[in-house]
Design an enzyme around this catalytic site. Structure first.
Site, PDB file in Angstrom:
ATOM      1  N   THR A   1      -1.857  -1.877  11.762  1.00  0.00           N
ATOM      2  CA  THR A   1      -2.261  -3.061  11.128  1.00  0.00           C
ATOM      3  C   THR A   1      -2.472  -3.975  11.925  1.00  0.00           C
ATOM      4  O   THR A   1      -1.991  -4.237  13.186  1.00  0.00           O
ATOM      5  CB  THR A   1      -1.590  -2.941   9.774  1.00  0.00           C
ATOM      6  OG1 THR A   1      -0.339  -3.687  10.309  1.00  0.00           O
ATOM      7  CG2 THR A   1      -1.275  -1.957   8.952  1.00  0.00           C
TER       8      THR A   1
ATOM      9  N   HIS B   1       2.231   5.875   9.152  1.00  0.00           N
ATOM     10  CA  HIS B   1       1.352   4.617   8.649  1.00  0.00           C
ATOM     11  C   HIS B   1       0.395   4.265   9.764  1.00  0.00           C
ATOM     12  O   HIS B   1       0.544   4.028  11.231  1.00  0.00           O
ATOM     13  CB  HIS B   1       2.032   3.434   8.383  1.00  0.00           C
ATOM     14  CG  HIS B   1       1.490   2.490   7.462  1.00  0.00           C
ATOM     15  ND1 HIS B   1       0.451   1.653   8.114  1.00  0.00           N
ATOM     16  CD2 HIS B   1       1.707   1.967   6.232  1.00  0.00           C
ATOM     17  CE1 HIS B   1      -0.051   1.110   6.928  1.00  0.00           C
ATOM     18  NE2 HIS B   1       0.697   1.159   5.887  1.00  0.00           N
TER      19      HIS B   1
ATOM     20  N   ASN C   1      -4.721   3.297   2.900  1.00  0.00           N
ATOM     21  CA  ASN C   1      -3.918   1.999   2.795  1.00  0.00           C
ATOM     22  C   ASN C   1      -4.649   0.694   2.887  1.00  0.00           C
ATOM     23  O   ASN C   1      -4.162  -0.308   2.513  1.00  0.00           O
ATOM     24  CB  ASN C   1      -3.039   1.870   4.118  1.00  0.00           C
ATOM     25  CG  ASN C   1      -3.386   2.295   5.314  1.00  0.00           C
ATOM     26  OD1 ASN C   1      -3.679   3.194   5.769  1.00  0.00           O
ATOM     27  ND2 ASN C   1      -3.494   0.906   6.230  1.00  0.00           N
TER      28      ASN C   1
ATOM     29  N   CYS D   1       0.839  -1.177  -0.115  1.00  0.00           N
ATOM     30  CA  CYS D   1      -0.133   0.084  -0.078  1.00  0.00           C
ATOM     31  C   CYS D   1       0.927   1.214  -0.001  1.00  0.00           C
ATOM     32  O   CYS D   1       0.558   2.201  -0.631  1.00  0.00           O
ATOM     33  CB  CYS D   1      -0.751  -0.112   1.397  1.00  0.00           C
ATOM     34  SG  CYS D   1      -0.199  -0.028   2.745  1.00  0.00           S
TER      35      CYS D   1
ATOM     36  N   ARG E   1       4.717   3.845  12.735  1.00  0.00           N
ATOM     37  CA  ARG E   1       3.236   3.387  13.156  1.00  0.00           C
ATOM     38  C   ARG E   1       2.622   4.377  14.189  1.00  0.00           C
ATOM     39  O   ARG E   1       3.168   4.278  15.118  1.00  0.00           O
ATOM     40  CB  ARG E   1       3.274   1.962  13.366  1.00  0.00           C
ATOM     41  CG  ARG E   1       3.933   0.958  12.358  1.00  0.00           C
ATOM     42  CD  ARG E   1       2.751   0.831  11.036  1.00  0.00           C
ATOM     43  NE  ARG E   1       3.421  -0.003  10.105  1.00  0.00           N
ATOM     44  CZ  ARG E   1       2.815  -1.262  10.061  1.00  0.00           C
ATOM     45  NH1 ARG E   1       2.077  -1.703  10.909  1.00  0.00           N
ATOM     46  NH2 ARG E   1       3.270  -2.070   8.939  1.00  0.00           N
TER      47      ARG E   1
END
Length: 379
Positions: free
Chosen positions: A221, A218, A355, A191, A273
């Protein structure tokens, strides 16, 4: 030639809680028009029903050129697959209707065969007319491992992740013309690579990039820990995703050089992150070969976003924040108000990307592109 894509999904369960479909997702048969053109159904499948697999399925069900036929879902029973598909914390309730009929997931009235095979060869993709399969388990990311999908009757495998070998990497809007039909295994990269590469291509084509560093901020996830856990490979990565900003490595910037080879040795990057659920942003700091102004850069990006690189590259001059980009279908949305320039050849550029949804759109686009090229070669 226009392709309608048929995709395969796998699941089991009861249909009681789900209403019948409001529209038909039936595959179109190949027919020749009076003008000699032909519409052709290309059978497709989804191997893995996780975060990306479910979003890819949603996108296919909304695309009139796609016909989803089967999903191999790992261990999830069909009723749980229906629940996972229908409800999403970020992307909301799925459009259309969802029901279950034994081992079939019925989406918008279309029955989709589901399965739970550990070895994807056992799915029987060919018998299910799934010629093009999206590999979204994250397991079968080499030619050797993904061969089992081909052995099950599929013609081509598209990875929804970076390849772990020399499988071809294609980023839509950047190097899709390199696919010539000779490869059976194609990666859609990551992504972040998709969020970065279109902007990098536009800048490099116009001004030249001498060297650059990328940072992606980011969203967290599923690979991260909800609370402090353990990770011997990445100690910081084992800390709670919901309560920390976590520095991390990423191969996304180097992966851009796979699709823009002239930048090899000139581009690398890292990640932070952060505790948000979706939407990420890349910061590209680069030294240019050609002097310019920030205004010229913005004008060039806007022209490309509205022209040759639409819908992969976007342009925004509004003061937006991350949640404003949830559900955005574009790969990379340049933020004109966020960048800064120090000198005529040294600039920091910023681009947003969903993403999850934006990337899943590119996976489907790549599957359609591969099928279209293959059909033209076979014609």
């Amino acid at each position: 030639m226009k392709l309608s894509l048929a995709v395969i999904a796998v699941a089991t369960g009861s249909a009681a809680a789900y209403a019948p479909s409001s529209f038909s997702g039936s595959a179109l048969k190949a027919t020749a028009s009076n003008a000699g053109s032909m519409k052709m159904v290309t059978g497709m499948g989804v191997n893995g029903f996780g975060r990306i697999g479910r979003l890819v399925t949603r996108i296919m069900m909304e695309d009139e050129e796609c016909s989803l036929n089967a999903i191999n879902a790992g261990s999830a029973p069909t009723d749980y697959m229906a629940y996972q598909y229908k409800y999403d914390t970020i992307h909301g309730i799925a459009k259309g209707t969802v029901e279950v009929d034994g081992d079939f997931l019925v989406l918008n009235g279309k029955k989709i065969q589901t399965s739970r095979c550990r070895d994807p060869k056992e799915v029987g993709w060919g018998a299910l007319e799934a010629d093009y399969v999206c590999e979204s388990t994250g397991v079968f990311l080499t030619k050797e491992k993904a061969q089992s999908i081909i052995d099950g009757g599929a013609k081509k495998v598209i990875y929804s992740a970076p390849a772990k070998d020399d499988s071809q990497t294609i980023v839509m809007g950047v190097n899709q013309e390199e696919y010539d039909g000779s490869e059976n295994f194609v990666s859609c990269a990551s992504c972040t690579t998709n969020g970065l590469a279109p902007m990098v291509k536009a800048i490099n084509d116009e001004f030249g990039i001498e060297e650059a560093l990328m940072t992606t901020v980011h969203a967290m996830t599923a690979t991260q820990a909800v609370v402090d856990s353990s990770s011997r490979k990445d100690w910081r990565g084992g800390r709670a995703a919901s309560g920390n900003i976590i520095p991390s490595s990423t191969g996304a910037a180097k992966a851009v050089t796979k699709v823009i080879p002239s930048l090899q040795g000139k581009l690398t990057g890292m990640a932070f992150r952060v505790p948000t659920i979706d939407v990420s942003v890349v910061d590209l700091t680069c030294r240019l070969a050609k002097e310019t102004t920030y205004e010229e850069i913005c004008a060039m990006i806007k022209a490309k976003a509205e022209g040759e690189m639409k819908p992969f590259l976007g342009y925004s001059d509004e003061p937006l924040v991350s949640t404003d980009y949830e559900g955005d279908v574009r790969s990379s949305i340049f933020d004109a108000g966020a960048g800064i320039m120090l000198s005529p050849t040294f600039v920091k550029l910023v681009a947003w990307y969903d993403n999850e949804w934006g990337y899943s759109c590119r996976v489907v686009d790549l599957m359609k592109h591969v099928a279209t090229v293959d059909a033209k070669i076979a014609a």
